[in-house]
Design a protein around this motif. Structure first.
Motif, short mmCIF file in Angstrom:
data_model
loop_
_atom_site.label_atom_id
_atom_site.label_comp_id
_atom_site.label_asym_id
_atom_site.label_seq_id
_atom_site.Cartn_x
_atom_site.Cartn_y
_atom_site.Cartn_z
N MET A 1 -19.59 -2.54 -5.79
CA MET A 1 -20.31 -3.04 -6.97
C MET A 1 -20.22 -2.10 -8.16
O MET A 1 -20.69 -2.44 -9.25
N LEU A 2 -19.58 -0.94 -7.99
CA LEU A 2 -19.29 -0.09 -9.13
C LEU A 2 -18.16 -0.68 -9.98
O LEU A 2 -17.89 -0.20 -11.08
N ALA A 3 -17.46 -1.67 -9.45
CA ALA A 3 -16.46 -2.44 -10.18
C ALA A 3 -15.24 -1.63 -10.59
O ALA A 3 -14.62 -1.90 -11.61
N HIS A 4 -14.87 -0.65 -9.77
CA HIS A 4 -13.66 0.12 -10.05
C HIS A 4 -12.45 -0.63 -9.47
O HIS A 4 -12.57 -1.52 -8.64
N GLY A 5 -11.27 -0.21 -9.90
CA GLY A 5 -10.06 -0.76 -9.34
C GLY A 5 -9.81 -0.22 -7.94
O GLY A 5 -10.28 0.85 -7.57
N PHE A 6 -9.04 -0.99 -7.15
CA PHE A 6 -8.68 -0.52 -5.81
C PHE A 6 -7.33 -1.10 -5.40
O PHE A 6 -6.86 -2.09 -5.96
N ARG A 7 -6.72 -0.45 -4.44
CA ARG A 7 -5.46 -0.93 -3.86
C ARG A 7 -5.76 -1.87 -2.70
O ARG A 7 -6.62 -1.57 -1.86
N ASP A 8 -5.00 -2.96 -2.61
CA ASP A 8 -5.10 -3.88 -1.48
C ASP A 8 -3.89 -3.62 -0.59
O ASP A 8 -2.79 -4.15 -0.83
N LEU A 9 -4.04 -2.80 0.43
CA LEU A 9 -2.93 -2.40 1.27
C LEU A 9 -2.37 -3.57 2.07
O LEU A 9 -1.15 -3.65 2.32
N GLU A 10 -3.25 -4.48 2.50
CA GLU A 10 -2.79 -5.63 3.28
C GLU A 10 -1.90 -6.54 2.44
O GLU A 10 -0.83 -6.99 2.88
N LEU A 11 -2.32 -6.78 1.21
CA LEU A 11 -1.52 -7.62 0.34
C LEU A 11 -0.22 -6.92 -0.05
O LEU A 11 0.83 -7.56 -0.21
N GLU A 12 -0.26 -5.61 -0.21
CA GLU A 12 0.98 -4.86 -0.49
C GLU A 12 2.02 -5.11 0.60
O GLU A 12 3.20 -5.35 0.32
N ALA A 13 1.59 -5.03 1.86
CA ALA A 13 2.52 -5.24 2.97
C ALA A 13 3.06 -6.66 2.97
O ALA A 13 4.24 -6.90 3.22
#
Length: 557
Positions: free
Chosen positions: A268-280
């Motif tokens: 809920m801090l609304a920072h960006g993040f990497r989606d490792l599952e979608l990357e694969a």
């Protein structure tokens, strides 16, 4: 109006710990002084910024990161890689080995210089940081064998090369990098036109935010990148963003691995993040395209970064960017201990396989003698299907955007096609500076699509019957080749230094010397690698691999 949610802050892109291996450039030009409240301040002289920038631009023109080179070696060692994948990977490793000699840059398009700096609150300079950094760019490009690509607008319609590769894109921010108030951190990039032109922005909606629709969208859009930006790529996809421009910038940073240490889940801090599952999942998607490392196979991409950002409820920007086979970037820092630059690989030969060419070449290589009349060259090419690998020896004419425009003006005025365009294959390229003792500077292919609009007119006038460049072409080129009996040959995008050292034997200006690297040149080549991409029967290798799949079963929750 009161809020029911307590204030909490997070940067949009919390980049995590810095795990970079650095080397010391200098410990001069930096000092630590005591200020108010006994706080320690780092002072940085302009000369230190200039020296760091010049050295960084040198290094990224000649060296690559060890991880990138290891990925190229991984293609050669992968039994699932196609012979064309392995051939391209080996050529790029050889190119890296030549470029590491410090004379020939790895790519002839030595790029726009891009510098991002983050200066801590306890770092003191004289306020001329941008000028000092620009001077470092100037020194690198004027002293090294790099190409000047920046055009100054004189009027809305008229341009002139600046002759220095300035201006650079320089962005400086006031923030404590990594929480260190007495540090000044940088990202240096050299972005060539090919990969820069493959930055895309799509304005989507909430409807995109489900797994199946997302994969269908990416299947369609990623194929459009094609090969003109020199794969294998480091691909970045950014979904969301507080603005369109922020999404695009984040994609560029992600393609440079600058955001690899982002969190891997949202809060809920609304920072960006990497989606490792979608990357694969996206990496596997690209491996099924069949495009491969330029001429068929699995390795369209080395890797994928997918970043999810917060967004305004009415907007859903999606940004896509790539870093090409000339993966040119390095981070740097200035601290009380000195001026430090990312340690790039100076011995890429250690990644070369011990096997010889013959061990990797499992497909037929057809040798084409370019000294023969054009009719005989075309007759020989007509015997072979698209994807056939060629080795070219003999004369080529080199001409690209401005020269094509000038020749088109002649045709429009009723003048004939220049004989050199009728007698020889035309190579779309623009060389870097020629070092002393060399026949040529780095001299790799230009994106072919920029010349598409000229092909029908030129072939109708008897010219451009055999074209050589990188990347896919439009349907109008395929149609013209079928109508007039022409061919488009694909050259490997990326190994400009290897082509200069091993394949180009002589270079001379034929016409328009005032255009510098945009002049018409005649070159003599030997064993110049190429592939048949478009033939005289209307076949186009890229036509099939750029069609999206009608149905995708993606298997994501």
């Amino acid at each position: 109006m009161s809020s029911s949610v307590d204030f909490r802050y997070s940067p949009l892109l919390p980049t995590g710990d810095d795990l970079t291996e650095y080397r010391l450039v200098t410990d001069e030009g930096v000092d630590v002084v005591e200020g108010p409240g006994k706080r320690r301040f780092l002072t940085v002289e302009p000369a230190a910024l200039t020296q760091l920038t010049a050295e960084a631009m040198h290094d990224i023109a000649h060296y690559l990161r060890p991880a990138h080179l290891a990925q190229l070696r991984g293609i050669i060692d992968d039994p699932k890689a196609s012979p064309n994948d392995r051939f391209v990977a080996l050529d790029l490793l050889r190119n890296a080995n030549i470029a590491a000699g410090g004379v020939l840059p790895m790519c002839q398009d030595t790029g726009t210089a891009i510098v991002m700096g983050k200066r801590g609150r306890h770092v003191l300079t004289d306020g001329t940081d941008e000028a000092a950094i620009a001077l470092g760019v100037y020194q690198a490009y004027t002293r090294l064998n790099l190409r000047y690509s920046q055009l100054a607008p004189i009027t809305m319609w008229d341009e002139k090369n600046t002759g220095t590769n300035l201006p650079a894109q320089i962005e400086l921010y006031a923030e404590d990098p990594g929480g260190h108030p007495d540090a000044y951190k940088f990202l240096f990039m050299a972005k060539g036109g090919g990969s820069a032109n493959k930055s895309y922005l799509y304005q989507e909606t909430k409807a995109l935010l489900n797994p199946q629709r997302m994969m269908q969208f990416l299947d369609e859009k990623l194929r459009l990148i094609g090969t003109s930006a020199c794969p294998p790529y480091h691909l970045a996809v950014v979904v969301g963003g507080t603005s369109a421009e922020h999404a695009l910038k984040t994609a560029k940073l992600a393609s440079a691995k600058y955001l690899d240490n982002l969190p891997t889940s949202g809060t809920m801090l609304a920072h960006g993040f990497r989606d490792l599952e979608l990357e694969a999942a996206v990496l596997e998607l690209t491996r099924d395209f069949g495009i491969g490392a330029q001429f068929g196979g699995r390795y369209f991409c080395h890797d994928v970064r997918v970043i999810r950002l917060p967004r305004h409820g009415a907007s859903c920007p999606v940004a896509i960017a790539v870093s090409c086979s000339a993966d040119r970037q390095a981070v740097a820092k200035i601290t009380p201990s000195g001026v430090w630059l990312e340690r790039l690989e100076t011995d890429p030969a250690r990644f070369l396989p011990e096997v010889t060419d013959e061990n990797l070449e499992t497909e037929q290589v057809v040798r084409i003698d370019l000294n023969r009349p054009m009719a005989e060259i075309r007759e020989e090419l007509s015997k072979y299907p698209v994807k056939t690998r060629l080795s070219l020896t003999g004369p080529l004419v080199v001409a690209r955007d401005i020269a094509h425009a000038k020749i088109a003006e002649r045709l429009d005025a009723g003048q004939p096609m220049p004989q050199y365009m009728r007698d020889h294959a035309v190579y779309y390229a623009g060389p870097a500076k020629t070092p002393e003792g060399y026949a040529s500077g780095s001299f790799g292919p230009t994106t072919a699509g920029r010349m598409d609009s000229y092909v029908e007119k030129f072939q109708a006038a008897g010219g451009s019957m055999v074209m050589l460049a990188k990347g896919n072409r439009s349907q109008q080129v395929t149609d013209a080749c079928k109508t007039y009996g022409g061919f488009y040959l694909g050259s490997i995008g990326g190994p400009a230094a290897r082509l200069a050292q091993d394949c180009i034997r002589h270079v001379e200006v034929l016409e328009f010397p005032e255009l510098g690297m945009e002049a018409v040149w005649k070159i003599e080549v030997e064993d110049f690698p190429a592939f048949i991409v478009v033939d005289d029967k209307g076949n186009d290798f890229f036509a099939e691999v750029t069609k999206p799949k009608p149905v995708l079963n993606i298997g994501r929750r």
